[in-house]
Write a protein that holds these residues in place. Structure first.
Motif, PDB file in Angstrom:
ATOM      1  N   TRP A 231       0.839  -1.207   0.000  1.00 48.86           N
ATOM      2  CA  TRP A 231       0.000   0.000   0.000  1.00 48.86           C
ATOM      3  C   TRP A 231       0.870   1.252   0.000  1.00 48.86           C
ATOM      4  CZ3 TRP A 231      -4.448   1.905  -1.173  1.00 48.86           C
ATOM      5  CH2 TRP A 231      -4.936   3.076  -0.566  1.00 48.86           C
ATOM      6  N   GLN A 232       1.945   1.229   0.758  1.00 48.29           N
ATOM      7  CA  GLN A 232       2.860   2.362   0.785  1.00 48.29           C
ATOM      8  C   GLN A 232       3.405   2.657  -0.612  1.00 48.29           C
ATOM      9  OE1 GLN A 232       6.696   1.700   2.638  1.00 48.29           O
ATOM     10  NE2 GLN A 232       6.750   3.777   3.456  1.00 48.29           N
ATOM     11  N   MET A 233       3.757   1.634  -1.358  1.00 45.87           N
ATOM     12  CA  MET A 233       4.289   1.845  -2.703  1.00 45.87           C
ATOM     13  C   MET A 233       3.244   2.473  -3.619  1.00 45.87           C
ATOM     14  SD  MET A 233       7.414   0.927  -2.474  1.00 45.87           S
ATOM     15  CE  MET A 233       7.450   1.267  -0.704  1.00 45.87           C
ATOM     16  N   LEU A 234       1.983   2.081  -3.457  1.00 42.01           N
ATOM     17  CA  LEU A 234       0.914   2.679  -4.255  1.00 42.01           C
ATOM     18  C   LEU A 234       0.707   4.144  -3.885  1.00 42.01           C
ATOM     19  CD1 LEU A 234      -1.755  -0.186  -4.298  1.00 42.01           C
ATOM     20  CD2 LEU A 234      -0.236   0.517  -6.158  1.00 42.01           C
ATOM     21  N   ARG A 235       0.750   4.457  -2.587  1.00 40.04           N
ATOM     22  CA  ARG A 235       0.571   5.854  -2.166  1.00 40.04           C
ATOM     23  C   ARG A 235       1.747   6.710  -2.611  1.00 40.04           C
ATOM     24  NH1 ARG A 235      -3.863   6.744  -2.716  1.00 40.04           N
ATOM     25  NH2 ARG A 235      -3.374   8.818  -1.933  1.00 40.04           N
ATOM     26  N   ARG A 236       2.946   6.129  -2.617  1.00 35.36           N
ATOM     27  CA  ARG A 236       4.084   6.864  -3.162  1.00 35.36           C
ATOM     28  C   ARG A 236       3.876   7.162  -4.646  1.00 35.36           C
ATOM     29  NH1 ARG A 236       9.553   3.885  -0.859  1.00 35.36           N
ATOM     30  NH2 ARG A 236       9.574   4.797   1.252  1.00 35.36           N
ATOM     31  N   GLY A 237       3.255   6.226  -5.350  1.00 32.40           N
ATOM     32  CA  GLY A 237       2.957   6.474  -6.754  1.00 32.40           C
ATOM     33  C   GLY A 237       2.067   7.677  -6.952  1.00 32.40           C
ATOM     34  N   ARG A 238       1.079   7.825  -6.084  1.00 36.97           N
ATOM     35  CA  ARG A 238       0.204   8.999  -6.149  1.00 36.97           C
ATOM     36  C   ARG A 238       1.011  10.279  -5.886  1.00 36.97           C
ATOM     37  NH1 ARG A 238      -3.398   5.444  -7.486  1.00 36.97           N
ATOM     38  NH2 ARG A 238      -5.535   5.580  -6.703  1.00 36.97           N
ATOM     39  N   TYR A 239       1.971  10.178  -4.961  1.00 36.52           N
ATOM     40  CA  TYR A 239       2.810  11.339  -4.644  1.00 36.52           C
ATOM     41  C   TYR A 239       3.600  11.759  -5.875  1.00 36.52           C
ATOM     42  CZ  TYR A 239       5.109  14.355  -1.216  1.00 36.52           C
ATOM     43  OH  TYR A 239       5.526  15.447  -0.489  1.00 36.52           O
ATOM     44  N   VAL A 240       4.146  10.792  -6.582  1.00 32.85           N
ATOM     45  CA  VAL A 240       4.891  11.079  -7.805  1.00 32.85           C
ATOM     46  C   VAL A 240       3.981  11.742  -8.834  1.00 32.85           C
ATOM     47  CG1 VAL A 240       6.073  10.022  -9.765  1.00 32.85           C
ATOM     48  CG2 VAL A 240       6.577   9.240  -7.442  1.00 32.85           C
ATOM     49  N   GLU A 241       2.787  11.214  -8.994  1.00 30.10           N
ATOM     50  CA  GLU A 241       1.858  11.772  -9.978  1.00 30.10           C
ATOM     51  C   GLU A 241       1.593  13.252  -9.702  1.00 30.10           C
ATOM     52  OE1 GLU A 241      -1.710   9.447 -10.378  1.00 30.10           O
ATOM     53  OE2 GLU A 241      -0.587   7.569 -10.475  1.00 30.10           O
ATOM     54  N   PHE A 242       1.339  13.583  -8.444  1.00 29.46           N
ATOM     55  CA  PHE A 242       1.068  14.988  -8.143  1.00 29.46           C
ATOM     56  C   PHE A 242       2.278  15.857  -8.454  1.00 29.46           C
ATOM     57  CE2 PHE A 242       1.395  18.719  -5.515  1.00 29.46           C
ATOM     58  CZ  PHE A 242       0.178  19.342  -5.753  1.00 29.46           C
ATOM     59  N   ASN A 243       3.442  15.448  -7.994  1.00 30.47           N
ATOM     60  CA  ASN A 243       4.623  16.295  -8.142  1.00 30.47           C
ATOM     61  C   ASN A 243       5.005  16.511  -9.596  1.00 30.47           C
ATOM     62  OD1 ASN A 243       4.613  16.228  -5.352  1.00 30.47           O
ATOM     63  ND2 ASN A 243       6.811  15.919  -5.179  1.00 30.47           N
ATOM     64  N   LEU A 244       4.835  15.505 -10.427  1.00 21.74           N
ATOM     65  CA  LEU A 244       5.238  15.647 -11.820  1.00 21.74           C
ATOM     66  C   LEU A 244       4.169  16.303 -12.692  1.00 21.74           C
ATOM     67  CD1 LEU A 244       7.125  12.289 -12.525  1.00 21.74           C
ATOM     68  CD2 LEU A 244       8.074  14.535 -11.933  1.00 21.74           C
ATOM     69  N   VAL A 245       2.914  16.161 -12.307  1.00 20.88           N
ATOM     70  CA  VAL A 245       1.830  16.672 -13.159  1.00 20.88           C
ATOM     71  C   VAL A 245       1.322  18.033 -12.707  1.00 20.88           C
ATOM     72  CG1 VAL A 245      -0.500  16.216 -14.031  1.00 20.88           C
ATOM     73  CG2 VAL A 245       1.140  14.335 -13.797  1.00 20.88           C
ATOM     74  N   TRP A 246       1.213  18.252 -11.398  1.00 23.97           N
ATOM     75  CA  TRP A 246       0.502  19.427 -10.908  1.00 23.97           C
ATOM     76  C   TRP A 246       1.343  20.417 -10.111  1.00 23.97           C
ATOM     77  CZ3 TRP A 246      -3.698  19.784 -13.508  1.00 23.97           C
ATOM     78  CH2 TRP A 246      -4.421  18.639 -13.864  1.00 23.97           C
ATOM     79  N   ASP A 247       2.458  20.005  -9.547  1.00 18.44           N
ATOM     80  CA  ASP A 247       3.176  20.882  -8.627  1.00 18.44           C
ATOM     81  C   ASP A 247       3.832  22.054  -9.355  1.00 18.44           C
ATOM     82  OD1 ASP A 247       4.204  21.393  -5.876  1.00 18.44           O
ATOM     83  OD2 ASP A 247       6.127  21.158  -6.900  1.00 18.44           O
ATOM     84  N   ARG A 248       3.509  23.276  -8.926  1.00 16.91           N
ATOM     85  CA  ARG A 248       4.058  24.470  -9.566  1.00 16.91           C
ATOM     86  C   ARG A 248       5.535  24.657  -9.258  1.00 16.91           C
ATOM     87  NH1 ARG A 248      -0.758  27.418  -7.863  1.00 16.91           N
ATOM     88  NH2 ARG A 248       0.531  28.696  -6.495  1.00 16.91           N
ATOM     89  N   GLY A 249       5.971  24.225  -8.057  1.00 17.90           N
ATOM     90  CA  GLY A 249       7.374  24.365  -7.707  1.00 17.90           C
ATOM     91  C   GLY A 249       8.272  23.546  -8.616  1.00 17.90           C
ATOM     92  N   THR A 250       7.836  22.315  -8.935  1.00 21.37           N
ATOM     93  CA  THR A 250       8.604  21.486  -9.856  1.00 21.37           C
ATOM     94  C   THR A 250       8.697  22.160 -11.218  1.00 21.37           C
ATOM     95  OG1 THR A 250       7.872  19.480  -8.716  1.00 21.37           O
ATOM     96  CG2 THR A 250       8.734  19.214 -10.946  1.00 21.37           C
ATOM     97  N   LYS A 251       7.568  22.666 -11.691  1.00 23.39           N
ATOM     98  CA  LYS A 251       7.560  23.320 -12.997  1.00 23.39           C
ATOM     99  C   LYS A 251       8.428  24.565 -13.005  1.00 23.39           C
ATOM    100  CE  LYS A 251       2.933  21.658 -14.213  1.00 23.39           C
ATOM    101  NZ  LYS A 251       1.534  22.034 -14.520  1.00 23.39           N
ATOM    102  N   PHE A 252       8.366  25.372 -11.920  1.00 22.09           N
ATOM    103  CA  PHE A 252       9.178  26.589 -11.849  1.00 22.09           C
ATOM    104  C   PHE A 252      10.663  26.244 -11.897  1.00 22.09           C
ATOM    105  CE2 PHE A 252      11.678  29.597  -9.330  1.00 22.09           C
ATOM    106  CZ  PHE A 252      11.404  30.792  -9.992  1.00 22.09           C
ATOM    107  N   GLY A 253      11.048  25.218 -11.137  1.00 20.81           N
ATOM    108  CA  GLY A 253      12.454  24.845 -11.117  1.00 20.81           C
ATOM    109  C   GLY A 253      12.961  24.420 -12.479  1.00 20.81           C
ATOM    110  N   LEU A 254      12.163  23.625 -13.184  1.00 23.90           N
ATOM    111  CA  LEU A 254      12.575  23.172 -14.504  1.00 23.90           C
ATOM    112  C   LEU A 254      12.561  24.311 -15.520  1.00 23.90           C
ATOM    113  CD1 LEU A 254      10.703  19.745 -14.571  1.00 23.90           C
ATOM    114  CD2 LEU A 254      13.130  20.140 -14.143  1.00 23.90           C
ATOM    115  N   GLU A 255      11.581  25.213 -15.410  1.00 19.78           N
ATOM    116  CA  GLU A 255      11.489  26.334 -16.347  1.00 19.78           C
ATOM    117  C   GLU A 255      12.625  27.338 -16.168  1.00 19.78           C
ATOM    118  OE1 GLU A 255       7.617  27.890 -15.588  1.00 19.78           O
ATOM    119  OE2 GLU A 255       6.596  26.434 -16.881  1.00 19.78           O
TER     120      GLU A 255
END
Length: 299
Positions: A231-255
């Motif tokens: 279950w932990q591995m599945l919840r970590r997967g959700r964490y990855v999805e948010f950070n790569l798809v929706w997180d503005r900080g990740t996008k700002f850093g890459l931009e």
């Protein structure tokens, strides 16, 4: 006191030091590795990573202070098209524990200014338990409410709602965790207002270590088995999805051509995705999914 970028930057470096010391002490064996880096366009930072500690499997406590010409995307965020240089500094943290009974946590406090005179503060803390425990959730939110109330009683309800909206995985229709507080674009109106906003940002930053070390000590010895690890591995997967798809900080850093290893330090060491996963009816996993909703009143 005039709060300028040098004063703010100095506090952020001290905050990184204090949090790393507190986490190492609470973990027991884990020690942070430090990478000093420079950004070609201007500035740099200190990336500190702890891996394979007693409690923390992988975690990062990052400081950065970068500057240069503001991109069109950044200028658009600030509602201006006038060419300008920017300065951005802050501390960002993500911690992934070994145990599925210890929650993932994220914090970010930051300051941004343009050479045109505009500036703002942002930040917040949010908690992502693999299993939602109502008592832990209430305690966590009470700590944040107490911190907010020291500055303005209106802060907690406003920033709690903002966190619910921000840390929402839209394509899953679920929140990333139990939320916390999130605030952004807090723009000073004058020097006194800037000092007040900075004091609030310091309150949030200083709250992090006592909050998370509490969960490290309280939950580290709780039993778990193979079911909980899956279950932990599945919840970590959700964490990855948010950070790569929706997180503005990740996008700002890459931009802004930030350091990729530092930007993506928030990724867990391992994660998993199962096609069309459905939890067992009545299970703790189902109960957790049912709790990942906006607008839950924890305090």
């Amino acid at each position: 006191m005039i709060v300028d970028k040098q004063h703010i930057t100095s506090y952020f470096t001290e905050l990184q030091d204090a949090i790393c010391q507190a986490l190492e002490a609470a973990d027991g064996s884990g020690r942070f590795r430090e990478d000093l880096w420079e950004r070609q366009e201007g500035g740099g930072g200190r990336t500190r990573i702890l891996q394979n500690g007693d409690v923390i499997e992988k975690g990062g406590v990052l400081f950065s202070a970068v500057h240069g010409a503001a991109s069109e995307a950044v200028l658009k965020q600030m509602n201006t098209h006038e060419p300008a240089d920017f300065y951005a500094t802050g501390v960002s943290i993500v911690l992934h524990p070994h145990s599925p009974m210890v929650p993932i946590i994220h914090m970010n406090v930051r300051y941004f200014e343009l050479s045109t005179g505009q500036s703002w503060f942002g930040g917040g803390i949010d908690l992502t338990p693999h299993y939602v425990n109502a008592g832990d959730a209430r305690w966590f939110h009470q700590q944040l409410k107490t911190a907010c109330d020291r500055h303005d009683p209106a802060y907690y309800p406003a920033y709690k709602a903002w966190a619910d909206d921000y840390f929402f995985i839209r394509h899953r229709a679920e929140t990333r965790g139990i939320g916390g507080i999130f605030f952004d674009y807090l723009r000073p109106e004058n020097d006194d207002h800037k000092a007040a906003l900075f004091a609030f940002v310091q309150e949030v930053g200083n709250a992090f270590a006592p909050i998370y070390t509490h969960f490290m000590q309280k939950n580290r010895a709780l039993p778990f088995g193979e079911t909980e690890k899956k279950w932990q591995m599945l919840r970590r997967g959700r964490y990855v999805e948010f950070n790569l798809v929706w997180d503005r900080g990740t996008k700002f850093g890459l931009e802004t051509n930030g350091r990729t290893e530092s930007i993506l330090m928030s990724m867990p060491p391992q994660a998993n995705w199962v096609y069309d996963y459905q939890p067992e009816p009545g299970s703790l996993e189902e109960q957790t999914l049912n709790a990942l909703k906006k607008g839950v009143s924890w305090v």
